[in-house]
Scaffold this motif. Sequence first.
Motif, mmCIF file in Angstrom:
data_model
loop_
_atom_site.group_PDB
_atom_site.id
_atom_site.type_symbol
_atom_site.label_atom_id
_atom_site.label_comp_id
_atom_site.label_asym_id
_atom_site.label_seq_id
_atom_site.Cartn_x
_atom_site.Cartn_y
_atom_site.Cartn_z
ATOM 1 N N GLY B 52 37.268 32.869 27.912
ATOM 2 C CA GLY B 52 37.493 31.431 27.852
ATOM 3 C C GLY B 52 38.646 31.008 28.718
ATOM 4 O O GLY B 52 38.984 29.829 28.794
ATOM 5 N N GLU B 53 39.279 31.947 29.383
ATOM 6 C CA GLU B 53 40.423 31.613 30.227
ATOM 7 C C GLU B 53 40.177 32.050 31.666
ATOM 8 O O GLU B 53 39.863 31.219 32.513
ATOM 9 N N SER B 54 40.227 33.365 31.925
ATOM 10 C CA SER B 54 40.084 33.766 33.328
ATOM 11 C C SER B 54 39.507 35.170 33.509
ATOM 12 O O SER B 54 39.483 35.665 34.625
ATOM 13 N N LEU B 55 39.068 35.810 32.420
ATOM 14 C CA LEU B 55 38.592 37.191 32.531
ATOM 15 C C LEU B 55 37.156 37.323 32.056
ATOM 16 O O LEU B 55 36.777 36.766 31.023
ATOM 17 N N PHE B 56 36.341 38.074 32.810
ATOM 18 C CA PHE B 56 35.032 38.499 32.321
ATOM 19 C C PHE B 56 35.240 39.735 31.458
ATOM 20 O O PHE B 56 35.900 40.702 31.883
ATOM 21 N N LEU B 57 34.679 39.727 30.266
ATOM 22 C CA LEU B 57 34.888 40.826 29.319
ATOM 23 C C LEU B 57 33.733 41.817 29.380
ATOM 24 O O LEU B 57 32.563 41.420 29.333
ATOM 25 N N ALA B 58 34.076 43.092 29.465
ATOM 26 C CA ALA B 58 33.041 44.130 29.513
ATOM 27 C C ALA B 58 32.446 44.366 28.133
ATOM 28 O O ALA B 58 31.271 44.677 27.995
ATOM 29 N N GLY B 59 33.256 44.226 27.112
ATOM 30 C CA GLY B 59 32.777 44.419 25.748
ATOM 31 C C GLY B 59 32.402 43.095 25.109
ATOM 32 O O GLY B 59 32.302 42.075 25.788
ATOM 33 N N THR B 60 32.160 43.149 23.820
ATOM 34 C CA THR B 60 31.845 41.928 23.079
ATOM 35 C C THR B 60 32.774 41.874 21.876
ATOM 36 O O THR B 60 32.402 42.231 20.770
ATOM 37 N N PRO B 61 34.003 41.424 22.092
ATOM 38 C CA PRO B 61 34.993 41.479 21.016
ATOM 39 C C PRO B 61 34.770 40.407 19.954
ATOM 40 O O PRO B 61 34.047 39.441 20.197
ATOM 41 N N PRO B 62 35.402 40.581 18.783
ATOM 42 C CA PRO B 62 35.357 39.546 17.751
ATOM 43 C C PRO B 62 35.931 38.231 18.278
ATOM 44 O O PRO B 62 36.660 38.227 19.272
ATOM 45 N N LEU B 63 35.612 37.139 17.613
ATOM 46 C CA LEU B 63 36.123 35.829 18.000
ATOM 47 C C LEU B 63 37.640 35.866 18.105
ATOM 48 O O LEU B 63 38.317 36.339 17.191
ATOM 49 N N PHE B 64 38.150 35.364 19.213
ATOM 50 C CA PHE B 64 39.583 35.201 19.457
ATOM 51 C C PHE B 64 40.370 36.515 19.514
ATOM 52 O O PHE B 64 41.589 36.507 19.479
ATOM 53 N N ALA B 65 39.675 37.657 19.589
ATOM 54 C CA ALA B 65 40.381 38.930 19.787
ATOM 55 C C ALA B 65 41.006 38.899 21.173
ATOM 56 O O ALA B 65 40.448 38.346 22.110
ATOM 57 N N LYS B 66 42.177 39.466 21.303
ATOM 58 C CA LYS B 66 42.892 39.388 22.566
ATOM 59 C C LYS B 66 42.451 40.451 23.569
ATOM 60 O O LYS B 66 42.269 40.176 24.740
ATOM 61 N N ALA B 67 42.312 41.680 23.092
ATOM 62 C CA ALA B 67 42.142 42.785 24.037
ATOM 63 C C ALA B 67 40.684 43.199 24.193
ATOM 64 O O ALA B 67 39.942 43.284 23.232
ATOM 65 N N ASP B 68 40.311 43.433 25.430
ATOM 66 C CA ASP B 68 38.995 44.008 25.699
ATOM 67 C C ASP B 68 39.022 44.537 27.126
ATOM 68 O O ASP B 68 39.882 44.157 27.927
ATOM 69 N N VAL B 69 38.063 45.421 27.437
ATOM 70 C CA VAL B 69 37.958 45.901 28.812
ATOM 71 C C VAL B 69 37.524 44.727 29.697
ATOM 72 O O VAL B 69 36.638 43.959 29.331
ATOM 73 N N VAL B 70 38.166 44.598 30.845
ATOM 74 C CA VAL B 70 37.878 43.490 31.753
ATOM 75 C C VAL B 70 36.895 43.961 32.819
ATOM 76 O O VAL B 70 37.050 45.041 33.383
ATOM 77 N N GLU B 71 35.871 43.145 33.104
ATOM 78 C CA GLU B 71 34.924 43.534 34.159
ATOM 79 C C GLU B 71 34.926 42.561 35.334
ATOM 80 O O GLU B 71 34.169 42.739 36.293
ATOM 81 N N GLY B 72 35.769 41.543 35.259
ATOM 82 C CA GLY B 72 35.808 40.620 36.382
ATOM 83 C C GLY B 72 36.834 39.529 36.177
ATOM 84 O O GLY B 72 37.456 39.429 35.122
ATOM 85 N N TRP B 73 37.009 38.738 37.226
ATOM 86 C CA TRP B 73 38.014 37.671 37.230
ATOM 87 C C TRP B 73 37.308 36.347 37.431
ATOM 88 O O TRP B 73 36.537 36.193 38.374
ATOM 89 N N ILE B 74 37.536 35.403 36.538
ATOM 90 C CA ILE B 74 36.864 34.111 36.620
ATOM 91 C C ILE B 74 37.868 32.964 36.375
ATOM 92 O O ILE B 74 37.798 32.265 35.367
ATOM 93 N N PRO B 75 38.822 32.813 37.310
ATOM 94 C CA PRO B 75 39.724 31.657 37.196
ATOM 95 C C PRO B 75 38.927 30.374 37.380
ATOM 96 O O PRO B 75 37.796 30.408 37.859
#
Lengths: 296, 252
Positions: B52-75
């Motif tokens: 929801g900010e600037s990172l594509f997430l590789a995983g599917t984390p719980p709602l509003f979880a902070k950490a996850d593997v990043v798979e891309g940049w989407i500013p």
Amino acid sequence: MSKGPRDKRMSIDDVVGELRSGMTIGIGGWGPRRKPMALVRAILNSDLTDLTIVSWGGADVGLLARAGKIRRLVYAFVSLDSVPLEPSFQKARQEGTIPEVVELDEGMFQTGLRAAAQRLPFLPMRAGLGSDVLVNNPWIKTVESPYDEGHGHEDLVAVPALRLDVALVHLNRADRHGNATYLGPDPYFDDLFAMAAERTYLSVEQVVDTAGLTVDTPVQRLLLSRMLVDGVVETPNGAHFTTCTPDYERDERFQRAYAKAASGSDEDWTAFEQRFLAGDEAAYQAAVREFQEEQA
Amino acid sequence: MSITRADVCAAAIADAFADDGEIFASPMGLLPMLGVRLARLTSNPDLVISDGESLFLAGTPPLFAKADVVEGWIPFRKVFDVVANGPRHVMMGATQVDRHGNQNISAIGDFDRPKRQLLGSRGAPGNTVNNRTSYWVPKHSSRVFVEQVDIVSGVGPARAKAAGPAAARFNDIHRVVSNLAVLDVGGPDDTVRLLSVHPGVTVDEVREATGFELDVPADVPTTREPTPEEQVIIREVLDPKGLRFKEVPQDA
């Protein structure tokens, strides 16, 4: 002795001294993120008036609207994120105190800055077609494609250039010449604002030696070149209460206090204004520290 | 534990993204975020999601979880590139939706002097003429579903067609999911049509809560219940704190 590039360091007051009433001012950042708030606060305490403000808006727009500084506002949204609707902006719109508003789609906004940055009168775009953005801004025209690609000549929005007299942006670090880096997750559009403007004034958390700009962060983060920058101001905590990741995140408690005062009675707002906005930047930062200690 | 309305909504939202393939799913708001992540863990693992900010997430984390593997940049600047390029399905909120599937998030009342200023048009005009767009309405009522929206932020199919092929080519209003029903714009003359009512909701209730004449097919099915697997994912993986009940109360 060899001559280096100019030293562009200046004070907040110097920056405001370069501004004139009636100017078109672009404000960088995004919503409640990395806004040049110290410069905005200084405008509040100046005699400047009749400004055209161009901003993906947050409290910068709210504060300037509340202070009656805006004659014309160009925006796509105004939001504080965790407080979805900006109360001062809402109040200004509902009371009709901003004489002229230009509400665009947020992609149109980028395209308008791009056109200005490329010194073009307009750029074509799909966004806006069919929506009330074109109805409420009848001066924005469409343009027919000269090419028939098999489904006729497309009529596209001719997004007009959003030319700026001045851009105000806040980044994490710069050297004294105006080369600057952002260290957070998103550059937003601060380079585009700078290119769309005649002059750009940059506030930063920290002024460092040029070599210091790349010691701990990749060169790709060097968003602004000194070619684009006319003045550099060191304003630690100068984006407060918006984000300036990784130096600091949004001050949510302060933002809530702001939103509460802004949506409260005139007395509530006056009290907030007296406490935080009546003095200079040093007084503001001292009042914020006191507020944070109270809340801790 | 019985199946809640919020869980039904999450599954209906997930279904809206099931056939999208490898595109950027952009949910605005809590239930849309839950539904998109549910789809990614079940029907459509190819979905691209962000923080929801600037990172594509590789995983599917719980709602509003902070950490996850990043798979891309989407500013934000790249979001506009994706919008114009097309591989995206956004589910936005809507303060108003009208019979022709136009949406308003800008302001209530007259634009020049609104009764209530809202967000502004945000990206709605661009989204609706560039990529697939759906809406989420947590409280279905005749205040939201109105004959004509006050300000057209999101463009429905009839207005897109009237604006010409450049506007209509990629206009694709896919679903409107509310706390009562699933709808689309497949009615006569591109009007809002009832696709299904959620378990426990009658067609008449939906009609009454809609401020315009709704196209109601002869046979209206019931929205499917989430599968046991989906229920576990919702309750134990994506939203163990029950944040979804703030939007769609548990006893509704």
